[in-house]
Design a protein around this motif. Structure first.
Motif, mmCIF file in Angstrom:
data_model
loop_
_atom_site.group_PDB
_atom_site.id
_atom_site.type_symbol
_atom_site.label_atom_id
_atom_site.label_comp_id
_atom_site.label_asym_id
_atom_site.label_seq_id
_atom_site.Cartn_x
_atom_site.Cartn_y
_atom_site.Cartn_z
ATOM 1 N N THR A 100 0.910 -1.168 0.054
ATOM 2 C CA THR A 100 0.041 0.041 0.132
ATOM 3 C C THR A 100 1.011 1.181 0.160
ATOM 4 N N GLY A 101 0.219 2.518 -0.125
ATOM 5 C CA GLY A 101 1.025 3.749 -0.117
ATOM 6 C C GLY A 101 2.097 3.943 1.085
ATOM 7 N N MET A 102 3.149 4.411 0.737
ATOM 8 C CA MET A 102 4.222 4.889 1.616
ATOM 9 C C MET A 102 5.122 3.735 2.227
ATOM 10 N N GLU A 103 5.115 2.639 1.173
ATOM 11 C CA GLU A 103 6.032 1.408 1.752
ATOM 12 C C GLU A 103 7.113 1.208 1.025
ATOM 13 N N VAL A 104 8.334 0.725 1.596
ATOM 14 C CA VAL A 104 9.414 0.381 0.949
ATOM 15 C C VAL A 104 9.733 -0.995 1.244
ATOM 16 N N TRP A 105 9.995 -2.165 0.183
ATOM 17 C CA TRP A 105 10.100 -3.288 0.517
ATOM 18 C C TRP A 105 11.465 -3.849 -0.239
ATOM 19 N N PRO A 138 18.290 -13.326 1.146
ATOM 20 C CA PRO A 138 17.421 -14.212 0.214
ATOM 21 C C PRO A 138 16.287 -14.279 0.049
ATOM 22 N N VAL A 139 15.631 -14.210 -1.161
ATOM 23 C CA VAL A 139 14.117 -14.022 -1.337
ATOM 24 C C VAL A 139 13.661 -14.594 -2.543
ATOM 25 N N ASN A 140 12.685 -15.136 -2.862
ATOM 26 C CA ASN A 140 11.928 -15.575 -3.685
ATOM 27 C C ASN A 140 10.394 -15.126 -3.474
ATOM 28 N N ASP A 141 9.966 -13.984 -3.894
ATOM 29 C CA ASP A 141 8.782 -13.441 -3.668
ATOM 30 C C ASP A 141 8.059 -12.636 -4.721
ATOM 31 N N SER A 142 6.792 -12.334 -4.467
ATOM 32 C CA SER A 142 5.955 -11.631 -5.419
ATOM 33 C C SER A 142 5.642 -10.501 -4.744
ATOM 34 N N VAL A 143 5.282 -9.200 -5.523
ATOM 35 C CA VAL A 143 4.832 -7.948 -4.802
ATOM 36 C C VAL A 143 3.741 -7.463 -5.803
ATOM 37 N N VAL A 172 11.694 -2.089 -3.869
ATOM 38 C CA VAL A 172 10.218 -1.859 -4.597
ATOM 39 C C VAL A 172 9.548 -0.670 -3.280
ATOM 40 N N SER A 173 9.096 0.293 -3.890
ATOM 41 C CA SER A 173 8.468 1.326 -3.074
ATOM 42 C C SER A 173 7.026 1.752 -3.911
ATOM 43 N N SER A 174 6.112 2.211 -3.083
ATOM 44 C CA SER A 174 4.718 2.904 -3.563
ATOM 45 C C SER A 174 4.629 3.944 -2.933
ATOM 46 N N CYS A 175 4.298 5.004 -3.756
ATOM 47 C CA CYS A 175 3.926 6.549 -2.887
ATOM 48 C C CYS A 175 2.668 6.596 -2.332
ATOM 49 N N ALA A 176 2.320 7.593 -1.576
ATOM 50 C CA ALA A 176 1.172 7.620 -0.982
ATOM 51 C C ALA A 176 -0.098 7.391 -1.444
ATOM 52 N N THR A 177 -0.199 7.853 -2.712
ATOM 53 C CA THR A 177 -1.312 8.044 -3.613
ATOM 54 C C THR A 177 -1.390 6.779 -4.374
ATOM 55 N N GLY A 178 -0.301 5.680 -4.451
ATOM 56 C CA GLY A 178 -0.448 4.419 -5.296
ATOM 57 C C GLY A 178 0.000 4.498 -6.683
ATOM 58 N N ARG A 201 17.449 2.002 1.809
ATOM 59 C CA ARG A 201 16.352 2.055 2.087
ATOM 60 C C ARG A 201 15.681 3.425 2.565
ATOM 61 N N ALA A 202 16.641 4.111 3.450
ATOM 62 C CA ALA A 202 16.135 5.321 3.739
ATOM 63 C C ALA A 202 16.116 6.267 2.579
ATOM 64 N N LEU A 203 17.056 6.101 1.578
ATOM 65 C CA LEU A 203 16.849 7.109 0.568
ATOM 66 C C LEU A 203 15.703 6.544 -0.421
#
Length: 317
Positions: A11-16, A21-26, A52-58, A83-85
């Motif tokens: 959702t909005g305002m997230e950074v993942w 190690p990872v094997n994932d979908s977003v 991957v990041s998503s802004c507040a409005t999507g 991540r902070a950037l």
């Protein structure tokens, strides 16, 4: 982050992301992504970084794949700074300042020999525009669903090849735009794929990577990365470094996040503002203050007007 095969709904305002190690979908508004990362020899963290990041409005999805010089705790610390950037610029429509800040971050780390190659891309959901910056990284690949063909994504002007981050201070990083259609696929990867070795020491290379990719079934993106790695292995090539692959596609299901998700993003924005007021708090993730970004969140036609202006400056491929 553990190695798994689940589905993250952003959702909005997230950074993942990170360097584990990872094997994932977003899943995000208008975009689906799949990420595979395996540090060399099963290490807990490697030199490859994915975010991957998503802004507040999507509307704005930003995707990053970087290959950072080094391993272990040093790279994990660098990943945390990236991540902070990502968070600081999560609401920026234009990625220019973000890319320049990334270079400055690695310039500051250059005394330790730290540099990175990377692909940074920003997907603008309302119009399907993708802005890319290649900082000395292997070129991404795109599958045009309409033409049923894979090809490399290269800058319009070959003079726009950028240095890796941390090499040249004050460098203006060239960027270019492409237009994506629903079900087009974009594949970003680190050089472990092109540098996979045959028993005789010969490297796989870009042309053979493209040839092997054309053998992989694209009808199910969820299995594409695994099938590509299997195809590379069966061709006799062995990966000898950290391996990271990011695959994403416009899904056409929504041009922006649902109202509830946008409301949640706004709530996170207010909380971030409150946190930033504390002297030791993180920097506030402000949006770039222009009509296209602020007004476009309210008036949809401003989104199209902004994309039309970008298309005139940087014609899409």
């Amino acid at each position: 982050m553990s190695d798994n095969n689940s589905n993250q709904l952003m959702t909005g305002m997230e950074v993942w992301g990170g360097n584990n190690p990872v094997n994932d979908s977003v899943a995000m508004a208008g975009l689906d992504a799949w990420v595979y990362c395996q540090p060399y020899r099963g290490a807990e963290g490697g030199g490859d970084v994915y975010y991957v990041s998503s802004c507040a409005t999507g509307r704005i999805t930003r995707l990053l794949v970087a290959d950072v010089a080094g391993h272990g705790l040093e790279v994990s610390d660098t990943a945390a700074q990236l991540r902070a950037l990502m968070r600081r610029y999560v609401n920026f429509l234009d990625q220019t300042q973000f890319v320049q800040s990334l270079n400055q971050k690695f310039i500051a780390l250059s005394h330790g020999g730290r540099f990175a190659t990377a692909i940074v891309s920003t997907f603008f959901g309302p119009t399907g525009h993708l802005t890319l910056c290649n900082a000395g990284h292997p070129p991404p690949l795109i599958y045009r669903a309409r033409q049923r063909r894979w090809e490399f994504i290269q800058p319009h002007n070959q003079d726009d090849i950028n240095f890796p981050w941390g090499i040249v201070d004050g460098c203006d990083y060239a960027q270019f735009d492409i237009q994506l259609a629903v079900d087009d696929l974009v594949l970003c990867y680190t050089d472990s794929l092109t540098e996979a070795r045959m028993p005789n020491g010969e490297l796989l290379g870009m042309d053979r990577l493209l040839a092997l990719l054309t053998e992989v079934d694209v009808s199910n993106p969820q299995t594409l990365i695994a099938n590509l790695l299997t195809t590379i292995s069966k061709s006799g090539n062995t990966l000898t470094d950290d391996a990271t692959v990011l695959l994403f596609r416009p899904n056409g299901r929504a041009k922006q996040a649902p109202f509830a998700a946008r409301l949640q993003g706004l709530s996170k924005l207010v909380k971030a503002l409150i946190s930033s007021l504390h002297p030791s708090g993180p920097k506030m993730p402000w949006p770039d203050l222009n009509l296209a970004n602020i007004g476009g969140a309210i008036i949809p036609r401003l989104n199209k007007a902004w994309s039309a202006q970008k298309k005139k400056r940087h014609p899409a491929t």
